[in-house]
Scaffold this motif. Structure first.
Motif, mmCIF file in Angstrom:
data_model
loop_
_atom_site.group_PDB
_atom_site.id
_atom_site.type_symbol
_atom_site.label_atom_id
_atom_site.label_comp_id
_atom_site.label_asym_id
_atom_site.label_seq_id
_atom_site.Cartn_x
_atom_site.Cartn_y
_atom_site.Cartn_z
ATOM 1 N N PRO A 65 42.206 96.919 40.555
ATOM 2 C CA PRO A 65 41.834 97.372 39.213
ATOM 3 C C PRO A 65 40.318 97.369 38.980
ATOM 4 O O PRO A 65 39.774 98.309 38.397
ATOM 5 C CB PRO A 65 42.549 96.386 38.280
ATOM 6 C CG PRO A 65 43.720 95.907 39.077
ATOM 7 C CD PRO A 65 43.214 95.844 40.496
ATOM 8 N N THR A 66 39.635 96.328 39.460
ATOM 9 C CA THR A 66 38.181 96.297 39.311
ATOM 10 C C THR A 66 37.543 97.363 40.192
ATOM 11 O O THR A 66 36.598 98.028 39.769
ATOM 12 C CB THR A 66 37.611 94.898 39.624
ATOM 13 O OG1 THR A 66 38.200 93.949 38.724
ATOM 14 C CG2 THR A 66 36.102 94.865 39.465
ATOM 15 N N ALA B 15 40.525 90.200 31.341
ATOM 16 C CA ALA B 15 41.770 90.172 32.112
ATOM 17 C C ALA B 15 41.663 89.235 33.312
ATOM 18 O O ALA B 15 42.671 88.692 33.778
ATOM 19 C CB ALA B 15 42.139 91.579 32.578
ATOM 20 N N VAL C 112 37.672 100.581 38.327
ATOM 21 C CA VAL C 112 36.643 100.638 37.275
ATOM 22 C C VAL C 112 35.285 100.942 37.903
ATOM 23 O O VAL C 112 34.543 101.817 37.422
ATOM 24 C CB VAL C 112 36.587 99.315 36.470
ATOM 25 C CG1 VAL C 112 35.362 99.274 35.556
ATOM 26 C CG2 VAL C 112 37.860 99.119 35.655
ATOM 27 N N GLU D 52 36.937 94.383 28.846
ATOM 28 C CA GLU D 52 38.350 94.013 28.912
ATOM 29 C C GLU D 52 38.773 93.621 30.327
ATOM 30 O O GLU D 52 39.660 92.779 30.502
ATOM 31 C CB GLU D 52 39.222 95.139 28.356
ATOM 32 C CG GLU D 52 39.099 95.219 26.844
ATOM 33 C CD GLU D 52 39.926 96.317 26.214
ATOM 34 O OE1 GLU D 52 40.590 97.091 26.946
ATOM 35 O OE2 GLU D 52 39.915 96.403 24.969
ATOM 36 N N ARG D 53 38.131 94.185 31.348
ATOM 37 C CA ARG D 53 38.439 93.765 32.716
ATOM 38 C C ARG D 53 37.963 92.330 32.942
ATOM 39 O O ARG D 53 38.656 91.526 33.582
ATOM 40 C CB ARG D 53 37.810 94.711 33.758
ATOM 41 C CG ARG D 53 38.192 94.387 35.180
ATOM 42 C CD ARG D 53 39.690 94.519 35.433
ATOM 43 N NE ARG D 53 40.070 93.860 36.691
ATOM 44 C CZ ARG D 53 41.242 93.310 36.911
ATOM 45 N NH1 ARG D 53 42.186 93.351 35.987
ATOM 46 N NH2 ARG D 53 41.494 92.720 38.058
ATOM 47 N N ASP E 209 41.027 93.271 44.842
ATOM 48 C CA ASP E 209 41.092 93.514 43.390
ATOM 49 C C ASP E 209 40.973 95.010 43.106
ATOM 50 O O ASP E 209 39.906 95.529 42.784
ATOM 51 C CB ASP E 209 39.964 92.722 42.704
ATOM 52 C CG ASP E 209 39.967 92.881 41.193
ATOM 53 O OD1 ASP E 209 40.827 93.600 40.642
ATOM 54 O OD2 ASP E 209 39.074 92.290 40.555
#
Length: 164
Positions: A139-140, A80, A143, A76-77, A137
């Motif tokens: 959000p990545t 996105a 993760v 999902e990343r 980045d």
């Protein structure tokens, strides 16, 4: 009747197209390693035998269940970021750094294979950090941090089973 043209919106999330593409490629490699690790762990769960059967069978189930959830987060990343996630065995084999295990190894060898695969997956995640950092980045990066933490901890726990 004329076919309608579909208009796509330009993506502007503060990460350049080139950086998003590099990050998605790195995440695709991580997804491939993660899927290969998932499949290996599930296979070993099904096929483990010997005196450690119960503990390894249960441990492997806990691990592959966690890995299954992670696959969706990674894919999902990628989506996105605006790219398709790989989703076939052919793509995973091409992208993965982990070799498939043939046959059914003994329980101790299963643990050794899983240690190596957990460490390889952590390395794959770690190699992406410079690109993610440079692209700002978060959000990545989040993760990757979570995945590295889990893979390193799981490798340590598996390695401890090999101590005499």
């Amino acid at each position: 009747m004329k076919a309608k043209k579909v208009k796509f919106m330009v993506m502007d999330i503060g990460i350049s197209d080139a950086d998003r593409q590099k990050i998605a490629a790195g995440l695709s490699a991580l997804l491939a390693d993660s899927y290969t690790l998932y499949l290996m762990t599930h296979n070993f769960h099904w096929n483990v035998t010997g005196p450690q059967f119960n503990s390894l069978h249960n441990m492997f189930m806990t691990q592959y269940t966690e890995q299954w959830t992670a696959l969706d987060i990674i894919a999902e990343r990628i989506r996105a970021l605006g790219f398709p996630a790989p989703g076939t065995y052919k793509e995973f084999v091409k992208l993965a750094s982990i070799e498939e295990v043939e046959g059914v190894p003994k329980a101790t060898d299963m643990v050794r294979h899983l240690v190596a695969a957990q460490e390889a997956t952590a390395r794959t995640a770690r190699t992406l950090f410079p690109v993610v950092d440079a692209a700002n980045d978060q959000p990545t990066a989040d993760v990757l941090t979570q995945r590295i933490d889990i893979h390193e901890k799981t490798a340590w726990m598996l390695r401890s089973l090999l101590e005499e």
